[in-house]
Design a protein around this motif. Structure first.
Motif, mmCIF file in Angstrom:
data_model
loop_
_atom_site.group_PDB
_atom_site.id
_atom_site.type_symbol
_atom_site.label_atom_id
_atom_site.label_comp_id
_atom_site.label_asym_id
_atom_site.label_seq_id
_atom_site.Cartn_x
_atom_site.Cartn_y
_atom_site.Cartn_z
ATOM 1 N N THR A 1 -1.953 0.902 6.272
ATOM 2 C CA THR A 1 -3.205 0.856 6.075
ATOM 3 C C THR A 1 -3.931 -0.111 6.765
ATOM 4 O OG1 THR A 1 -2.854 1.771 3.661
ATOM 5 C CG2 THR A 1 -5.068 0.805 4.402
ATOM 6 N N THR B 1 0.869 -1.092 0.010
ATOM 7 C CA THR B 1 -0.039 -0.066 0.002
ATOM 8 C C THR B 1 0.777 1.456 0.009
ATOM 9 O OG1 THR B 1 -0.078 -0.057 2.500
ATOM 10 C CG2 THR B 1 -1.907 -1.105 1.135
ATOM 11 N N GLY C 1 -2.674 -3.951 -5.753
ATOM 12 C CA GLY C 1 -1.966 -3.058 -5.487
ATOM 13 C C GLY C 1 -0.608 -2.927 -5.770
#
Length: 544
Positions: free
Chosen positions: A356, A352, A467
């Motif tokens: 997070t 990320t 991601g």
């Protein structure tokens, strides 16, 4: 206080990768070499993963235990609920004697088991994957093939392999839609790339299915049927994915194949009829002595027609909105943050952009769960097939009793998966692959393959590694929508070796304890297709 994931616990990413790989290597070793039963192999694997998470990754013990309990709970609901419904529906068909008519109706199209595999595992299974997903297609089609006389191990293995043709667009395109959301791309753009890659897989799958059934002889004898099935499925899937979007490829392609292939078989049949050696020819004399009427055939197939209607209805967006937050039926879903885990783990860069919180929200969706749609179709079928309610209730509890060990095995599989994800173990393996530079286009689908092995879900794999795919793509100058498409297709071919999928197939036909044989049946195919996906992705990026 939240614990932040560490992805290089040893201080050397390659050595950390070896540590992270240890539970997976043991799982393969336990099933393929030690020949341990699946639930025992999974239990030991969970113990190894728990020890690594606490000792190497420094994950707090209570958080690690909570992650395992969260996974086991997810294995019970919704996964096991779906399997119970699928097996219950099949048992209703068998106990009422209507499965004999189903067997006879399929045989009237072709008595050849190789062609029946194309019809049931490849085409009908693909449609169920598009409508429902979550293990139901493999459970139902495996049971159907066993009822047609295909050996249980072979039936389970073939259905797991066949599922790869449709897995990328399963459950009304949810893997593609979620993957696009994770990277902020347009779903239609991702869908088109998935369509190009998935066409190759869809065309190859029927060739592999027949080769696994009857070797080169089978390929020589029924190549026209193989070509018609593969070309129909691949072209319809690709065209729908490119020109319409991600929701309908696994509806249109399988349905089209179910129409085109039987029509073709009216004009062509193999000269040699192939039957697996253990075919029992169990069609009742009453059925074989005369042609079944259309009314009898319609009633026999009605449970699966009702099943299709129910799961399709449950998948419609307006119906889903009824149960979503703010919807009038939202009260039927019990939602709570899982104790000791929700937001207690922080995902870190480069997975990320910044630390997070890793959510852990459990949903007891009593009505909106796909498993409930299957159970409802079974209840309706009880009355349509005129089964006594008392016998139906007895059959339901018999189903649960027969699946006890399988349910435990599924729970332990999900325990391992959630431990690997929340500890950061799975991300370590992903980061090792991301170190490959421009060669990452080859490893991108392999990462999706690994993600589905760990999670059992193409959707979860895209959510987990989307991601990272996008971040690596920016480093090597490749657009994220191509890489998330590769992740999706790689995940589809990884599902056939996922412990969750293998446990589901084993549970469907009473193969609990023989999971190693199923893994051995599908492993080579899965590896070859994953490598093929890697080559196709590299060609798509650097050549086309």
């Amino acid at each position: 206080m939240a614990w932040q994931q560490i992805y290089d616990p040893v201080g050397n990413i390659w050595l950390s990768g070896l540590v992270a790989l240890t539970p997976i290597l043991f799982f393969f070793f336990a099933l393929l070499v030690l020949k341990l039963k699946g639930h025992i192999a999974c239990t030991i694997t969970v113990g190894i993963t728990l020890a690594i998470a606490i000792l190497f990754y420094k994950m707090p013990a209570l958080t690690a235990v909570s992650a395992g309990l969260y996974g086991f709970s997810y294995g019970l609901w919704p996964i096991s609920w779906i399997i119970i419904g699928a097996v219950f529906l099949y048992k209703i068909s068998v106990k009422t004697g209507h499965f004999d008519i189903i067997r006879h109706s399929i045989s009237s199209v072709s008595e050849d088991h190789r062609i029946q595999v194309l019809l049931v595992a490849y085409s009908f299974g693909g449609f169920l994957e598009g409508a429902a997903g979550f293990g139901a297609p493999v459970a139902i089609t495996t049971a159907l093939l066993v009822g047609l006389g295909v050996p249980a191990i072979t039936a389970g293995g073939l259905c797991l392999i066949a599922n790869a043709a449709a897995g990328a667009f399963g459950a009304m395109g949810i893997p593609v839609i979620v993957g696009a959301q994770v990277i902020g791309a347009a779903p239609d753009a991702v869908s088109a790339h998935v369509g190009y890659l998935q066409m190759v897989i869809a065309f190859i799958i029927p060739i592999w299915l027949v080769a696994m059934s009857d070797g080169l002889r089978g390929l020589r004898e029924i190549w026209p049927a193989i070509f018609v099935a593969g070309a129909s499925f691949a072209l319809l899937l690709g065209g729908t994915a490119v020109f319409i979007g991600p929701e309908l490829p696994d509806i249109i392609a399988p349905l089209g194949t179910l129409i085109i292939l039987p029509f073709f078989l009216r004009f062509w049949q193999p000269k040699h009829i192939f039957k697996f050696k253990n075919d029992t020819q169990a069609v009742t004399p009453a059925v074989t002595a005369r042609a079944c009427s259309m009314a009898e055939i319609a009633r026999a197939w009605s449970p699966f027609v009702i099943l299709t209607f129910c799961v399709a209805l449950w998948s419609l967006k307006p119906v889903k909105r009824l149960f979503a937050a703010g919807g009038p039926l939202n009260w039927t879903t019990l939602t709570f943050n899982f104790p000791g885990l929700h937001d207690k783990v922080l995902k870190s860069p480069p997975l990320t952009d910044m630390p997070t919180p890793y959510h852990a929200v459990f949903h007891l969706d009593f009505i909106s769960c796909v498993g409930t749609a299957i159970i409802l179709s079974a209840i309706i079928s009880v009355f349509v097939l005129r089964m006594k309610p008392a016998v139906a209730a007895e059959t339901f509890f018999e189903t649960i009793s027969s699946l006890k060990i399988s349910i435990y095995a599924i729970g332990m599989v999900l325990t391992f998966a959630f431990l690997a994800n929340y500890s950061g173990l799975s991300t370590t393996l992903a980061l090792v692959m991301a170190r490959s530079g421009r060669a990452f286009t080859f490893f991108s689908p392999v990462l999706g393959w690994l993600g589905v092995f760990l999670t059992g879900s193409d959707t979860s794999s895209n959510a987990l590694f989307g991601g990272l795919q996008a971040a690596t793509g920016r480093q090597i100058g490749v657009t994220a929508d191509i890489l998330i498409a590769a992740n999706t297709v790689g995940g589809a071919v990884g599902k056939m070796i996922s412990p969750q999928s293998i446990a589901v197939a084993s549970a469907a036909v009473g193969l609990t304890g023989q999971e190693g044989k199923l893994l051995g049946f599908t492993l080579k195919c899965s590896i070859i297709l994953a490598l093929l996906c890697g080559a196709a992705t590299s060609l798509l990026v650097y050549i086309f």
